[in-house]
Enzyme design. Structure first.
Site, PDB file in Angstrom:
ATOM      1  N   SER A 298      23.410 -32.873 -75.876  1.00  0.00           N
ATOM      2  CA  SER A 298      22.890 -33.604 -77.282  1.00  0.00           C
ATOM      3  C   SER A 298      21.363 -32.537 -77.304  1.00  0.00           C
ATOM      4  O   SER A 298      21.123 -32.283 -76.658  1.00  0.00           O
ATOM      5  CB  SER A 298      23.152 -34.262 -78.114  1.00  0.00           C
ATOM      6  OG  SER A 298      22.972 -35.654 -76.556  1.00  0.00           O
ATOM      7  N   ASP A 309      15.153 -20.628 -73.914  1.00  0.00           N
ATOM      8  CA  ASP A 309      14.835 -19.681 -75.176  1.00  0.00           C
ATOM      9  C   ASP A 309      13.228 -18.626 -75.090  1.00  0.00           C
ATOM     10  O   ASP A 309      13.499 -17.448 -74.527  1.00  0.00           O
ATOM     11  CB  ASP A 309      15.047 -19.748 -76.481  1.00  0.00           C
ATOM     12  CG  ASP A 309      16.928 -20.007 -76.030  1.00  0.00           C
ATOM     13  OD1 ASP A 309      17.778 -19.693 -75.169  1.00  0.00           O
ATOM     14  OD2 ASP A 309      17.775 -20.389 -77.502  1.00  0.00           O
ATOM     15  N   LYS A 323      26.979 -30.859 -76.288  1.00  0.00           N
ATOM     16  CA  LYS A 323      27.041 -30.916 -77.811  1.00  0.00           C
ATOM     17  C   LYS A 323      25.847 -30.631 -78.511  1.00  0.00           C
ATOM     18  O   LYS A 323      24.950 -30.444 -79.059  1.00  0.00           O
ATOM     19  CB  LYS A 323      26.689 -32.572 -77.525  1.00  0.00           C
ATOM     20  CG  LYS A 323      26.934 -32.850 -78.859  1.00  0.00           C
ATOM     21  CD  LYS A 323      26.650 -34.948 -78.567  1.00  0.00           C
ATOM     22  CE  LYS A 323      26.709 -35.209 -80.281  1.00  0.00           C
ATOM     23  NZ  LYS A 323      25.521 -35.008 -80.734  1.00  0.00           N
TER      24      LYS A 323
END
Length: 554
Positions: A298, A309, A323
């Site tokens: 999470s 990214d 998650k």
């Protein structure tokens, strides 16, 4: 102990407090649409009939709770009802600490399974491990008895200084292991360690609680003042926590104006984007390495995904949990609460990293990591299944994947070489290292002033004849029928003795630094400073080159 750490994958309940799943947002409650009267009346009638005619007495409260839990069981693994008592305990755990034995646990197939012992707590000091199954508490069998979270908390929590006896089954051990645990105050610190390791600053972040960002900022400031050349952020076994903490922590590393994460759901308030600001910017430039594991979930994945990214830092380790959904928590009139999955989150490139759960039971969903282990994924990068349909690209065009966790830029196979000798583990279970360290320091008080720092102690302190003689004496008193003359058994016992003497004389930092001597993944990460530097400057990464570098000397 380290060879089992990967099992700490799904924190649901803390032994005396709750685990740290991604809580998401909390809004002021708004009334839901009025349900169909016929449907509500049907449910009410069923409850009345069962209460009246069932073969044994059953209360309306019992039936309502079963109906609620049954409903959530059919939705998804991350939506559930939280009774009042448990909710209060969870909030205490998220904001400060509690008194108990110090474990995170979950109930699987009516059995209490240890997700992870809490760092520095009494269970961890005795050697209780992730994956252990508690089958008996104070002489009462608790496995296969329909035990609830509230039952476990009631049995394992208690005042500091009180004792509880537990029996445990461990996957790779034969027979039952017995522990007598003395309850203690379990302080909850988000940053378990922050210090200079070589030329790098190393921060171990264990949770995303209310204090996580503040603690991380303090650690970053201190390390920058020490002149470190880069930062390693260790998110291994970090199961997550508050979304806004993930957003703020990621913001410290990512430049202003760049997207950190966004969420999408069915209702308008579930659609939100988080953009990096100029306010949180302690380490927007400089080599950055983030360590992840199958237990990283999470909020940990939000930070790792954003950094990956934007090609801001190097992600190393094993594939994370996966998650990618967010919960909203709403309070009920009796101070209990429900946590409802109401959106998915996406990394800046558009990835949703939630692993599949549709059509799976909660038990099957929780065992997914065991399936990964059986496939060999933790030891061989080629065994990680990532379909082409879930391919995305980072800002510089590097390929990354969604749909099942964060795949690291450089994969570390899980280390299976650091198995601790059974005699050394038995001594830990009988609390011999702590008892020996206490006795040793009572007659060697000058040791506390001998070294200039915890780091100096960890580097220089060796087990002397007095300390070893005390250990053998304690082992004999406790009836430990083990032979420590072998190199492996003695080496492991001395490693533990150094840790416990260090903890009592110089604090948790000394113990952690000695423990880190056997952390193979951290040693690997320390070799990748130039890779993190290259990635930040160019957006490119020669994986084969750096895999060769970390393989040297292994």
């Amino acid at each position: 102990m380290q060879h089992l750490r990967w099992l700490g994958w799904l924190s649901v309940v803390v032994g005396g407090g709750f685990g740290l799943f991604l809580w998401g947002f909390r809004w002021r409650e708004t009334p839901p649409p009025a349900p169909q009267t016929d449907d509500i009346r049907k449910l009410q009638l069923i409850i009345e009939l069962v209460e009246k005619y069932y073969y044994r007495p059953v209360t309306q409260e019992e039936l309502v709770l079963k109906a609620i839990n049954g409903m959530f069981r059919e939705l998804d693994p991350h939506s559930f009802y939280i009774p009042k008592e448990v909710q209060q305990q969870e909030e205490a755990e998220m904001s400060g600490g509690f008194e108990g034995i110090g474990i995170e646990f979950q109930i699987i197939d009516d059995t209490i399974q240890v997700v992870s012992p809490i760092r520095g707590g009494p269970s961890e000091l005795l050697g209780i491990q992730a994956g252990d199954r508690i089958v008996e508490v104070d002489g009462k069998v608790v496995a296969g008895k329909g035990i609830t979270n509230q039952d476990v908390i009631r049995m394992l929590r208690g005042k500091k200084g009180t004792k509880v006896r537990v029996k445990i089954l461990r996957p790779e051990e034969q027979g039952v292991l017995e522990f007598e645990i003395t309850r203690d105050r379990i302080p909850i610190h988000a940053v378990a360690f922050a210090g200079k390791v070589g030329e790098m600053g190393y921060i171990r972040l264990t949770r995303f609680s209310e204090t996580s960002h503040e603690e991380l900022r303090g650690a970053l400031k201190s390390l920058k003042e020490q002149g470190v050349k880069g930062i390693i952020l260790d998110l291994r076994q970090n199961p997550g926590g508050y979304l806004h903490m993930a957003q703020r922590i990621a913001d410290e590393f990512i430049a202003e104006g760049k997207k950190i994460v966004y969420t999408q759901g069915r209702v308008p308030e579930s659609n939100t984007s988080y953009i990096a600001t100029s306010y949180y910017n302690l380490y927007e430039k400089g080599p950055l390495i983030i360590m992840i594991s199958p237990g990283s979930a999470s909020a940990s994945e939000i930070v790792a995904g954003a950094v990956q990214d934007w090609d801001r830092g190097l992600i190393v380790g094993q594939r994370s949990f996966g998650k990618g959904v967010v919960q909203t928590q709403r309070y009920l009139p009796d101070s209990s609460a429900v946590r409802i999955t109401f959106s998915r989150y996406f990394t800046p490139s558009g990835r949703c990293i939630q692993k599949p759960f549709e059509g799976l039971s909660a038990e099957a969903y929780e065992r997914e990591l065991e399936e990964r282990a059986r496939r060999g994924e933790f030891y061989d990068e080629e065994k990680i299944a990532m379909p082409e349909s879930l391919k995305f690209r980072t800002a510089s065009g590097r390929i990354v994947y969604g749909g099942g966790g964060i795949v690291p830029d450089i994969f570390f196979p899980i280390d299976t070489t650091q198995r601790i000798h059974s005699c050394a583990l038995t001594a830990q279970r009988k609390n011999l290292y702590l008892l020996t360290a206490q006795a040793y320091l009572s007659s060697h008080g000058a040791l506390k002033n001998k070294y200039t720092s915890a780091e100096a102690f960890a580097q220089k302190f060796k087990v002397d004849a007095d300390l070893w003689a005390l250990f053998e004496q304690k082992a004999q008193e406790r009836g430990l029928g083990c032979d420590f003359r072998g190199d492996s058994a003695r080496r492991d016992a001395e490693w533990f003795l150094r840790q416990f003497v260090g903890k009592l004389a110089y604090g948790e930092e000394a113990r952690t630094r000695i423990e880190m001597e056997r952390d193979k993944d951290l040693r690997r990460a320390l070799k990748l400073f130039s890779a993190a530097e290259e990635l930040e400057k160019t957006g490119r990464l020669d994986k084969n080159k750096y895999k060769g570098i970390i393989a040297q000397g292994e």
